[in-house]
Write a protein that holds these residues in place. Structure first.
Motif, PDB file in Angstrom:
ATOM      1  N   GLY A 235     -46.831  58.743  -5.786  1.00  0.00           N
ATOM      2  CA  GLY A 235     -47.083  59.735  -4.746  1.00  0.00           C
ATOM      3  C   GLY A 235     -47.305  61.117  -5.341  1.00  0.00           C
ATOM      4  N   PHE A 236     -46.486  61.488  -6.305  1.00  0.00           N
ATOM      5  CA  PHE A 236     -46.635  62.776  -6.987  1.00  0.00           C
ATOM      6  C   PHE A 236     -48.014  62.875  -7.624  1.00  0.00           C
ATOM      7  CE2 PHE A 236     -46.533  65.177 -10.954  1.00  0.00           C
ATOM      8  CZ  PHE A 236     -46.115  66.413 -10.517  1.00  0.00           C
ATOM      9  N   GLU A 237     -48.410  61.810  -8.317  1.00  0.00           N
ATOM     10  CA  GLU A 237     -49.700  61.823  -9.006  1.00  0.00           C
ATOM     11  C   GLU A 237     -50.858  61.925  -8.018  1.00  0.00           C
ATOM     12  OE1 GLU A 237     -49.576  58.444 -11.659  1.00  0.00           O
ATOM     13  OE2 GLU A 237     -48.174  59.470 -13.008  1.00  0.00           O
ATOM     14  N   ARG A 238     -50.769  61.210  -6.891  1.00  0.00           N
ATOM     15  CA  ARG A 238     -51.824  61.292  -5.870  1.00  0.00           C
ATOM     16  C   ARG A 238     -51.847  62.673  -5.224  1.00  0.00           C
ATOM     17  NH1 ARG A 238     -49.642  56.563  -4.189  1.00  0.00           N
ATOM     18  NH2 ARG A 238     -48.974  57.488  -2.248  1.00  0.00           N
ATOM     19  N   PHE A 239     -50.676  63.215  -4.931  1.00  0.00           N
ATOM     20  CA  PHE A 239     -50.576  64.492  -4.226  1.00  0.00           C
ATOM     21  C   PHE A 239     -51.052  65.657  -5.087  1.00  0.00           C
ATOM     22  CE2 PHE A 239     -48.287  68.111  -2.354  1.00  0.00           C
ATOM     23  CZ  PHE A 239     -48.612  67.952  -1.018  1.00  0.00           C
ATOM     24  N   THR A 240     -50.681  65.637  -6.384  1.00  0.00           N
ATOM     25  CA  THR A 240     -51.001  66.761  -7.262  1.00  0.00           C
ATOM     26  C   THR A 240     -52.268  66.541  -8.080  1.00  0.00           C
ATOM     27  OG1 THR A 240     -49.681  65.886  -9.090  1.00  0.00           O
ATOM     28  CG2 THR A 240     -48.565  67.372  -7.517  1.00  0.00           C
TER      29      THR A 240
END
Length: 156
Positions: free
Chosen positions: A31-36
């Motif tokens: 999720g972090f990688e997709r969001f940022t």
């Protein structure tokens, strides 16, 4: 959801709770990688370099706990992308110093702001007390597993 009474069954606890924790960790990383738009390994390195100001690749290897070759490859990519600059250590040519560039600093600031929003959303519905209790349990597990006597259990 596992109730408190069920949590005393350590066999179930280990196979379900730790597996759920691993799934939650992977989901949060993804999720972090997709969001940022940034891989978590790149973020971790950029954040550490930002926190330290100037550090050596050896420092980063020790902080992150991976093999030196992996850090060297990641830092080389960050350097190629203009996010960090590398130079020989002034007192020890065997060491390579790493520092953020202006582009790297701007990237860290952008991702920090995105990360704050992401974490707020990820932890929505969790009280500070619940988070504190969760961290206490995680710390206790880490301490127990880090204790040298843990392997004596296998000798029984």
């Amino acid at each position: 959801m596992m109730t408190t009474k069920e949590s005393f069954d350590l066999q179930s606890w280990h196979s379900t709770v730790l597996a759920r924790l691993a799934r939650a960790y992977h989901a949060s990383t993804n999720g972090f990688e997709r969001f940022t738009g940034m891989a978590s390994t790149r973020w971790r390195l950029l954040f550490l370099v930002h926190s330290k100001g100037v550090c050596t690749q050896k420092d980063l290897t020790q902080q992150i706990g991976v093999d030196p070759g992996s850090i060297t490859r990641q830092i080389k990519l960050l350097d190629q992308d203009g996010l960090v600059a590398r130079s020989a250590h002034p007192q020890d040519n065997r060491l390579t110093e790493v520092r953020l560039t202006a582009k790297g600093l701007a990237t860290v600031e952008r991702v920090r702001a995105q990360r704050a929003v992401f974490l707020q959303e990820m932890m929505k519905g969790c009280s500070a007390k619940e988070i504190d209790a969760f961290l206490v349990v995680l710390d206790r597990i880490a301490i127990n597993l880090d204790h040298p006597d843990i392997l004596k259990v296998l000798d029984r």
